[in-house]
Design an enzyme around this catalytic site. Structure first.
Site, PDB file in Angstrom:
ATOM      1  N   ASP A 189       0.562  -1.419   0.304  1.00 22.94           N
ATOM      2  CA  ASP A 189      -0.362   0.365  -0.086  1.00 22.94           C
ATOM      3  C   ASP A 189       0.996   1.232  -0.328  1.00 22.94           C
ATOM      4  O   ASP A 189       0.249   2.454   0.996  1.00 22.94           O
ATOM      5  CB  ASP A 189      -1.156   0.338   1.118  1.00 22.94           C
ATOM      6  CG  ASP A 189      -1.496  -1.089   1.381  1.00 22.94           C
ATOM      7  OD1 ASP A 189      -2.247  -1.316   0.272  1.00 22.94           O
ATOM      8  OD2 ASP A 189      -1.795  -1.931   2.180  1.00 22.94           O
ATOM      9  N   LYS A 217       1.914   2.258  -5.113  1.00 28.14           N
ATOM     10  CA  LYS A 217       2.720   1.748  -6.102  1.00 28.14           C
ATOM     11  C   LYS A 217       1.812   2.027  -7.650  1.00 28.14           C
ATOM     12  O   LYS A 217       2.307   2.486  -8.682  1.00 28.14           O
ATOM     13  CB  LYS A 217       3.049   0.201  -6.452  1.00 28.14           C
ATOM     14  CG  LYS A 217       3.761   0.093  -5.431  1.00 28.14           C
ATOM     15  CD  LYS A 217       3.521  -1.774  -4.880  1.00 28.14           C
ATOM     16  CE  LYS A 217       2.575  -2.324  -4.165  1.00 28.14           C
ATOM     17  NZ  LYS A 217       2.595  -2.454  -3.208  1.00 28.14           N
ATOM     18  N   GLY A 230      -4.638  -4.806  -3.286  1.00 30.63           N
ATOM     19  CA  GLY A 230      -5.705  -3.469  -3.650  1.00 30.63           C
ATOM     20  C   GLY A 230      -5.385  -2.232  -3.598  1.00 30.63           C
ATOM     21  O   GLY A 230      -4.539  -1.738  -3.314  1.00 30.63           O
ATOM     22  N   HIS A 231      -5.386  -1.901  -5.568  1.00 38.42           N
ATOM     23  CA  HIS A 231      -4.807  -0.425  -5.723  1.00 38.42           C
ATOM     24  C   HIS A 231      -5.995   0.377  -5.584  1.00 38.42           C
ATOM     25  O   HIS A 231      -7.043   0.091  -6.559  1.00 38.42           O
ATOM     26  CB  HIS A 231      -4.538  -0.401  -6.917  1.00 38.42           C
ATOM     27  CG  HIS A 231      -2.998  -1.383  -6.841  1.00 38.42           C
ATOM     28  ND1 HIS A 231      -1.859  -1.815  -6.670  1.00 38.42           N
ATOM     29  CD2 HIS A 231      -3.365  -2.779  -8.021  1.00 38.42           C
ATOM     30  CE1 HIS A 231      -1.048  -2.444  -7.179  1.00 38.42           C
ATOM     31  NE2 HIS A 231      -2.016  -3.035  -7.774  1.00 38.42           N
ATOM     32  N   GLN A 280       1.941  -6.422  -3.625  1.00 36.82           N
ATOM     33  CA  GLN A 280       2.811  -6.463  -1.562  1.00 36.82           C
ATOM     34  C   GLN A 280       3.748  -5.690  -2.012  1.00 36.82           C
ATOM     35  O   GLN A 280       3.706  -5.365  -2.407  1.00 36.82           O
ATOM     36  CB  GLN A 280       3.129  -7.954  -1.910  1.00 36.82           C
ATOM     37  CG  GLN A 280       1.090  -8.744  -1.511  1.00 36.82           C
ATOM     38  CD  GLN A 280       0.694  -9.359  -2.804  1.00 36.82           C
ATOM     39  OE1 GLN A 280       1.086  -9.733  -3.478  1.00 36.82           O
ATOM     40  NE2 GLN A 280      -0.498  -8.260  -2.902  1.00 36.82           N
TER      41      GLN A 280
HETATM   42  P1  IMP Z   1      -2.414 -12.749   1.790  1.00 40.05           P
HETATM   43  O1  IMP Z   1      -2.051 -12.424   0.741  1.00 40.05           O
HETATM   44  O2  IMP Z   1      -4.038 -12.687   1.820  1.00 40.05           O
HETATM   45  O3  IMP Z   1      -2.188 -14.705   2.197  1.00 40.05           O
HETATM   46  O4  IMP Z   1      -2.049 -11.987   3.276  1.00 40.05           O
HETATM   47  C1  IMP Z   1      -0.473 -13.011   4.263  1.00 40.05           C
HETATM   48  C2  IMP Z   1      -0.436 -11.634   4.657  1.00 40.05           C
HETATM   49  O5  IMP Z   1      -0.063 -10.156   3.577  1.00 40.05           O
HETATM   50  C3  IMP Z   1      -1.049 -10.243   5.330  1.00 40.05           C
HETATM   51  O6  IMP Z   1      -0.455  -9.048   6.553  1.00 40.05           O
HETATM   52  C4  IMP Z   1      -2.173  -9.522   4.319  1.00 40.05           C
HETATM   53  O7  IMP Z   1      -3.014  -8.259   5.188  1.00 40.05           O
HETATM   54  C5  IMP Z   1      -0.581  -8.516   3.970  1.00 40.05           C
HETATM   55  N1  IMP Z   1      -0.951  -8.741   2.319  1.00 40.05           N
HETATM   56  C6  IMP Z   1      -1.419  -8.902   1.293  1.00 40.05           C
HETATM   57  N2  IMP Z   1      -1.744  -8.396   0.483  1.00 40.05           N
HETATM   58  C7  IMP Z   1      -1.662  -7.557   0.705  1.00 40.05           C
HETATM   59  C8  IMP Z   1      -1.817  -5.568   0.264  1.00 40.05           C
HETATM   60  O8  IMP Z   1      -2.539  -6.077  -1.464  1.00 40.05           O
HETATM   61  N3  IMP Z   1      -1.250  -4.553   0.849  1.00 40.05           N
HETATM   62  C9  IMP Z   1      -0.565  -4.962   2.015  1.00 40.05           C
HETATM   63  N4  IMP Z   1      -0.957  -5.794   2.744  1.00 40.05           N
HETATM   64  C10 IMP Z   1      -0.620  -7.309   1.944  1.00 40.05           C
HETATM   65 MG    MG Z   2      -2.782  -2.180  -1.784  1.00 43.95          MG
END
Ligand code: IMP
Ligand code: MG
Length: 438
Positions: free
Chosen positions: A13, A16, A40-41, A221
């Site tokens: 977040d 990007k 999520g963008h 991520q």
């Molecule tokens: P997962 O990717 O859903 O398995 O989550 C693993 C960890 O990555 C958790 O702490 C999520 O909140 C975090 N996470 C996954 N995708 C994002 C993202 O796009 N932005 C911020 N945190 C993320």
């Molecule tokens: Mg995001």
């Protein structure tokens, strides 16, 4: 020919999407390389806000080819919804401007259920997005999962057999027997719907590279969530670093010319895991409110804290970032005094590296002057006549301190990482480019 990468340096977040979209104006294609609907963008184009999960940020730009690469895990329902919703808002999405890799894996509804079950089972839950990401990647590693190519190439009987087979290794962990009714009902529609998009994206990418095209890889991520270099086990299930996202897109390292690392002027994190500079006080709340720090995907309030330069230097190193873009300069500029973490106390010693057990580190801060209520136009208009102590000088000193720290005090032009831009708002134009590179 040039390939640029845009990746997150912290825990996601960082903004990007905004940078990708700016680069997209000059690019031929944008490739989303890894992750899935956990991302999520939010992007703002012509005053309209779009929350995207699976589609590359460039999808709102009809002149660019948006590619969902082989390293992505695709949730068929969510992507279908996303495309349908954008089309309703007048965005053109066809097989000409959206290409989905035939090698990308599919996230099925039971992956999401199992993601939740696993979270409940854990002694220390990760706080995943429960989008089935980890389970889909695990089944990919088991070599049983079904890919986008299977969806469009297999006949329905073969496909059903492959899907049932893919559920076998994890069947015992499902809380209730898997109900295939809905997926069987949707299969014909999805085969039809996705048919125009699914292709061998590596061929397209290789052709573009031969034709001197400009490509941008949009990493999902962030470094702190990388499966190897992040804060394992509180990470996502894919490789989010510069080499990983290039590999996931099918682009060799010699093609990469610029690596843009995106950071916030503070830190945020959603989900569990170590976060040395986390704030639990009024300052943390102030960052959350001023920076609107609530998750795009899950709506969860994000954890907030000061900028961690020890972490950022680690991220610059393992990603070989040459350009940094800082977002939320407006947010941090509203603080009179700003702290940045410049070392950790770890096992009784002061250190400036990232140990594997980051959770045992206590931050050591340096305090810098803030109070630049309005960053807009600040950097470019710096010139003669600014006295030390005025807001423009304070802002400049803040970013100069960061750049110097990250380059071990090296003087320009020996610096290997440079701050390229400073963002002060959500819109694409809300950014000061310090270097003339975009
Ligand atoms: P997962 O990717 O859903 O398995 O989550 C693993 C960890 O990555 C958790 O702490 C999520 O909140 C975090 N996470 C996954 N995708 C994002 C993202 O796009 N932005 C911020 N945190 C993320
Ligand atoms: Mg995001």
């Amino acid at each position: 020919m040039s390939v640029s990468e845009v990746l997150g340096t912290q825990w996601g977040d960082e903004g990007k999407g905004k940078i990708t979209n700016i680069l997209a104006e000059e690019a031929d294609a944008i490739i989303k390389s890894n992750g899935g609907a956990n991302a999520g963008h939010s992007v703002e184009v012509d005053g309209e806000r779009f929350a995207l999960h699976l589609l590359p940020s460039s999808i709102t730009n009809p002149n660019v080819i948006s590619i969902i690469g082989p390293g992505v895990v695709v949730d068929l329902d969510i992507l279908h919804e996303e495309i349908t919703a954008l089309r309703k808002r007048g965005i053109t999405i066809t097989g000409d401007n959206l290409k989905i890799s035939s090698r990308a894996h599919i996230v099925f509804p039971w992956h999401k259920i199992l993601d939740g079950v696993l979270e409940e089972m854990r002694k220390n839950p990760i706080g995943t997005t429960r989008r089935g990401i980890g389970i889909a990647y695990a089944e990919k590693a088991y070599r049983v999962n079904v890919r986008m190519g299977d969806l469009v190439n297999m006949d329905e009987k073969e496909l059903r057999t492959a899907i049932i087979y893919s559920t076998k290794p994890n069947e015992a962990n499902q809380p209730t027997p898997i109900d295939f009714t809905e997926i069987w009902a949707k299969l014909p529609e999805y085969k039809q719907f996705y048919g125009e998009f699914v292709c061998d994206t590596e061929c397209i990418i290789q052709d573009m590279l031969s034709n001197n095209a400009k490509l941008v890889i949009e990493g999902a991520q962030a470094t702190g969530l990388d499966i190897d270099f992040g804060t394992y086990p509180d990470v996502t299930s894919s490789s989010c670093t510069a080499s990983g996202i290039a590999a996931a897109a099918g682009i060799g390292p010699l093609h990469i010319s610029n690596i843009f690392g995106v950071a916030k002027c503070y830190t945020s994190r959603v989900g569990e895991g170590p976060f040395p500079t986390e704030l639990f006080d009024e300052d943390g709340k102030k960052i959350r409110e001023l920076g609107h720090e609530y998750g795009t995907t899950t709506g969860r309030p994000r954890r907030t804290g000061w900028l961690d330069l020890v972490w950022l230097k680690y991220a610059v190193g393992i990603n070989s970032i040459n350009y940094l873009v800082f977002n939320h300069a407006d947010t941090i500029g509203k603080f009179e005094k700003i702290k940045v973490c410049t070392a950790y106390m770890y096992k009784g010693e002061k250190i400036t590296y990232i140990p594997e057990d980051l959770g045992n580190c206590e931050p050591v801060y340096t305090e810098l002057d803030g109070n630049w209520p309005n960053i807009q136009g600040l950097y470019h208009k710096l010139g003669d006549g600014h006295e030390k102590g005025d807001e423009k000088t304070r802002a400049r000193e803040f970013f100069e301190f960061i750049e110097e720290y990250l380059n071990n005090g090296k003087l320009k032009p020996e610096r290997t990482v440079q701050i390229a831009g400073i963002g002060w708002g959500p819109a694409q134009d809300d950014i000061e480019w310090i270097l003339d590179i975009v």
